[in-house]
Design a protein around this motif. Structure first.
Motif, PDB file in Angstrom:
ATOM      1  N   LYS A  40      -2.072   6.443 -13.861  1.00 43.50           N
ATOM      2  CA  LYS A  40      -1.211   6.079 -12.866  1.00 43.50           C
ATOM      3  C   LYS A  40      -1.824   5.595 -11.476  1.00 43.50           C
ATOM      4  CE  LYS A  40       2.626   8.650 -12.040  1.00 43.50           C
ATOM      5  NZ  LYS A  40       3.840   7.702 -12.062  1.00 43.50           N
ATOM      6  N   THR A  41      -1.660   4.274 -11.005  1.00 43.37           N
ATOM      7  CA  THR A  41      -2.294   3.855  -9.989  1.00 43.37           C
ATOM      8  C   THR A  41      -1.331   3.297  -9.061  1.00 43.37           C
ATOM      9  OG1 THR A  41      -2.318   1.792 -11.052  1.00 43.37           O
ATOM     10  CG2 THR A  41      -4.205   3.159 -11.545  1.00 43.37           C
ATOM     11  N   TYR A  42      -1.903   2.964  -8.075  1.00 43.79           N
ATOM     12  CA  TYR A  42      -1.166   2.182  -6.993  1.00 43.79           C
ATOM     13  C   TYR A  42      -0.218   1.265  -7.605  1.00 43.79           C
ATOM     14  CZ  TYR A  42       0.080  -1.061  -3.155  1.00 43.79           C
ATOM     15  OH  TYR A  42       0.875  -1.799  -2.201  1.00 43.79           O
ATOM     16  N   LEU A  43      -0.956   0.225  -8.249  1.00 51.59           N
ATOM     17  CA  LEU A  43      -0.160  -0.944  -8.969  1.00 51.59           C
ATOM     18  C   LEU A  43       0.808  -0.285 -10.043  1.00 51.59           C
ATOM     19  CD1 LEU A  43       0.177  -4.024  -9.180  1.00 51.59           C
ATOM     20  CD2 LEU A  43      -2.090  -4.104 -10.763  1.00 51.59           C
ATOM     21  N   GLN A  45       2.531   2.364  -9.833  1.00 52.05           N
ATOM     22  CA  GLN A  45       3.496   3.077  -9.172  1.00 52.05           C
ATOM     23  C   GLN A  45       4.476   1.907  -8.490  1.00 52.05           C
ATOM     24  OE1 GLN A  45       1.185   5.107  -6.365  1.00 52.05           O
ATOM     25  NE2 GLN A  45       1.538   7.252  -7.601  1.00 52.05           N
ATOM     26  N   LYS A  46       4.129   0.966  -8.072  1.00 52.22           N
ATOM     27  CA  LYS A  46       4.791  -0.250  -7.462  1.00 52.22           C
ATOM     28  C   LYS A  46       5.517  -0.887  -8.738  1.00 52.22           C
ATOM     29  CE  LYS A  46       3.600  -0.415  -3.117  1.00 52.22           C
ATOM     30  NZ  LYS A  46       4.640  -0.117  -2.298  1.00 52.22           N
ATOM     31  N   GLN A 152       2.758  -8.972  -1.004  1.00 50.11           N
ATOM     32  CA  GLN A 152       2.839  -7.767  -1.497  1.00 50.11           C
ATOM     33  C   GLN A 152       2.725  -7.706  -3.050  1.00 50.11           C
ATOM     34  OE1 GLN A 152       1.485  -4.810  -0.039  1.00 50.11           O
ATOM     35  NE2 GLN A 152       1.192  -6.417   1.632  1.00 50.11           N
ATOM     36  N   LYS A 310      -5.905  -8.055  -1.094  1.00 48.55           N
ATOM     37  CA  LYS A 310      -6.536  -6.627  -1.251  1.00 48.55           C
ATOM     38  C   LYS A 310      -7.834  -6.744  -1.869  1.00 48.55           C
ATOM     39  CE  LYS A 310      -1.901  -4.049  -0.801  1.00 48.55           C
ATOM     40  NZ  LYS A 310      -2.005  -3.595   0.371  1.00 48.55           N
ATOM     41  N   ASP A 442     -11.774   2.038  -5.734  1.00 46.74           N
ATOM     42  CA  ASP A 442     -10.520   1.792  -4.423  1.00 46.74           C
ATOM     43  C   ASP A 442      -9.600   3.057  -4.220  1.00 46.74           C
ATOM     44  OD1 ASP A 442      -9.568   1.775  -7.100  1.00 46.74           O
ATOM     45  OD2 ASP A 442      -8.102   0.626  -6.561  1.00 46.74           O
ATOM     46  N   THR A 443     -10.175   4.282  -5.159  1.00 48.28           N
ATOM     47  CA  THR A 443      -9.527   5.526  -4.903  1.00 48.28           C
ATOM     48  C   THR A 443     -10.196   6.306  -3.661  1.00 48.28           C
ATOM     49  OG1 THR A 443     -11.068   6.710  -6.325  1.00 48.28           O
ATOM     50  CG2 THR A 443      -8.891   5.933  -7.309  1.00 48.28           C
ATOM     51  N   THR A 446      -8.304   5.700   0.849  1.00 45.42           N
ATOM     52  CA  THR A 446      -7.356   6.273   1.667  1.00 45.42           C
ATOM     53  C   THR A 446      -8.159   7.685   2.244  1.00 45.42           C
ATOM     54  OG1 THR A 446      -5.346   5.636   0.390  1.00 45.42           O
ATOM     55  CG2 THR A 446      -5.386   8.068   1.612  1.00 45.42           C
TER      56      THR A 446
END
Length: 459
Positions: A40-43, A45-46, A152, A310, A442-443, A446
Motif C-alpha cells: 500500500k503506497t500513496y499512489l 491509496q489515491k 495531482q 512530484k 520517498d517514504t 514525511t
C-alpha cells in the motif's frame, strides 16, 4: 484491440506509475477496474479513494469473480515477480492477457500520438507539454511517468484527439508505439540488463523513430545528443538549430531565457524548474508546441502556471536555515545535473545527500560513475540497493562496495538503513538535504519534513 468489448480490467502491479495511469484511464471511461500490488503506497491509496479496488495479498482467492470472463482484460507489468501466485494462476487460466506497453499503444492508436522518449527528461517534457496542450484547449489525454502537481495525477484527461505518452525504452516497450510525432530528449546508456552495449540501445531508438507515421510524421531530436536522423527537427540550448534557447538569466533565484522558433524569438520566458537539463526539456516541449501552432502567450501562461512533478526537483521545505529537496535521480548523469542545479540555486551551502541506488545491474555497471557523482556532495548517507525487479544470483553487489569507491573522508560518508536515517541526520551539520533515488526512498519525505519543521523552527 477493441476496448468497447471489454468491461472489466485487472491490473497486476497496479501501483506502478505507468500501470496506474492506464487504470485511471479505463476507470474514467466507466469500466470496472481493480488490481493487485504487494504494498500500500500513496499512489495506491489515491487509486482506492477514486473508487478502484486493490488487494495486497498474493492469494488466488483475492481475484474478482469476473476474472475468467471474455469481457475481462488482464494487464501486467514486466516488474511482476515470476513467483507471484496470482500471476502464475492468470498465465494459466486467464483468457485475455496483455503487457502494459501493448495496452498503452492500443489506446494511443485511437488518435494522434505524440511520444516522448529519452533516457532522462521525458517525464518533465511530457508533463509540461501536456499542460501547455490542455491550457490551449486541445482534445488531449496525456499519460505521465510522474504525478503532476497541477493535476495531482499521472494522467491529464481532456478529450481523445491527441494522446501524449512516454516512450519507455525499458524492455523495448516503446517499440510497440507508432507515433505521429516523436521526441528524444536524451540518449545515454541505461537499463544495462536490456541493453548491455550502447549500440544496442541506439539500434532500439532508431527502430522506434522509424515507426512514426502520417499525419505529421515528425521527429524532434536534441542536437547535443548523438542521434542523427534525416529530416529530423533539431532543438538545442548551446547552438543555433531549428529551435533553440539561449540568453539564460537568473534573478532572485528565478530563471529566464529566450526561445527561438524558425520565424521569431520569444523573449524572457520563465523557466518553471531550474537547471540547464530542465531548459533542454522545456525547449523540447516548446518546440513541439510551436510546431502545433500554439501561440506565445498560451505558452507563457502555461510556463507561469506549471507547478512541476512530484519527485522532480521538488522543494518540500525551505526556511532561512534549511532546504529539503527530493528528486527521482537514479542515474549518474541525473545526479550530476541535480547537484549542479542545487549549487547554482544555493551557492556556498553545505549539502547532505541521501542516496538509494536502484537495481543491482545499474549499480554495478555505473559504480565508478556513481562514485564520482556522489563525491560532489558534502555529506553522503548511502542506503542499501533497491532491487525492484532484480534478484541477487551469483555475485554479491552491495552499497558497501560503492561507498568504498566514493572519495570522501570517512567521517563524511556512511551506510544506513531507511529506518536509521533520521538518527544520523540529527548528528550532522548541513544547510540542504537531498533525497535521491527511484526506489522507496520517498517514504523518508514525511519523516524528514516533520523533523525539519520541529527542529529547524525551535532554533
Amino acid at each position: 484491440m477493441n476496448f468497447n468489448k471489454i468491461n472489466f480490467f485487472y491490473f497486476l502491479g497496479i501501483g506502478g506509475i505507468g500501470m496506474s495511469s492506464i487504470a485511471r484511464y479505463f476507470h474514467f471511461m466507466g469500466k470496472k477496474v481493480c488490481g493487485h500490488d504487494k504494498n500500500k503506497t500513496y499512489l495506491t491509496q489515491k487509486l482506492e479513494e477514486e473508487g478502484i479496488s486493490i488487494n495486497y495479498r498474493d492469494c488466488i482467492k483475492m481475484l474478482p469473480e469476473w476474472i475468467h470472463s471474455k469481457e475481462c482484460l488482464i494487464v501486467y507489468t514486466p516488474a511482476i515477480p515470476n513467483d507471484n501466485k496470482q500471476w502464475i494462476y492468470l498465465k494459466k487460466y486467464g483468457k485475455n492477457i496483455k503487457k502494459r506497453s501493448k495496452v498503452l499503444s492500443s489506446i494511443a492508436k485511437n488518435g494522434i500520438c505524440i511520444a516522448i522518449g529519452g533516457t532522462h527528461g521525458k517525464t518533465t517534457t511530457c508533463a509540461l507539454l501536456g499542460h501547455i496542450l490542455y491550457n490551449s484547449g486541445f482534445s488531449i489525454t496525456a499519460f505521465l511517468g510522474g504525478i503532476s502537481e497541477n493535476y495531482q495525477s499521472n494522467i491529464i484527461l481532456n478529450g481523445s484527439k491527441f494522446f501524449l505518452v512516454e516512450a519507455d525504452e525499458f524492455d523495448r516497450s516503446f517499440l510497440h508505439l507508432s507515433p505521429n510525432i516523436a521526441c528524444v530528449t536524451s540518449f545515454d546508456q541505461d537499463h544495462v540488463d536490456i541493453y548491455p552495449k550502447k549500440y544496442v540501445l541506439r539500434k532500439a531508438y532508431l527502430s522506434f523513430l522509424k515507426k512514426i507515421k502520417k499525419p505529421y510524421r515528425k521527429v524532434f531530436l536534441l542536437q547535443e545528443e548523438s542521434l542523427i536522423l534525416k529530416n529530423a527537427i533539431y532543438y538545442s540550448i548551446t547552438k543555433k538549430a531549428n529551435y533553440y534557447s539561449n540568453n539564460i538569466l537568473t534573478k532572485e533565484n528565478k530563471w529566464y531565457f529566450d526561445f527561438h522558433t524558425p520565424t521569431e524569438t520569444w523573449k524572457s520566458l520563465p523557466l518553471p524548474i531550474p537547471g540547464i537539463h530542465n531548459l533542454k526539456n522545456v525547449t523540447a516541449a516548446l518546440s513541439i508546441s510551436d510546431y502545433l501552432k500554439i501561440n506565445q502567450e498560451k505558452v507563457r501562461e502555461s510556463l507561469l502556471s506549471f507547478q512541476g512533478i512530484k519527485r522532480r526537483y521538488y522543494i518540500h521545505y525551505q526556511s532561512k536555515r534549511k532546504v529539503y529537496i527530493d528528486d527521482y535521480a537514479h542515474h549518474p548523469t541525473e545526479i550530476n545535473f541535480l547537484i549542479k542545479t542545487v549549487r547554482d540555486c544555493f551557492p556556498g551551502k553545505k549539502i547532505l545527500g541521501i542516496f538509494q541506488p536502484h537495481l543491482f545491474s545499474r549499480t554495478k555497471f555505473f559504480e565508478e560513475s556513481f562514485a564520482k557523482s556522489l563525491e560532489k556532495l558534502d555529506i553522503l548517507i548511502l542506503l542499501d540497493i533497491y532491487p525492484a525487479r532484480e534478484f541477487l544470483l551469483n555475485e554479491i553487489i552491495n552499497s558497501n562496495s560503492l561507498l568504498k569507491k566514493v572519495k570522501m573522508d570517512s567521517n563524511k560518508k556512511e551506510l544506513s538503513t531507511l529506518s536509521n536515517v533520521l538518527k544520523i541526520i540529527e548528528k550532522k551539520h548541513f544547510d540542504i538535504i537531498l533525497t535521491i533515488g527511484a526506489g522507496d526512498i520517498d517514504t523518508l519525505i514525511t519523516p524528514i519534513k516533520k523533523w525539519l519543521y520541529k527542529n529547524d523552527l525551535e532554533k
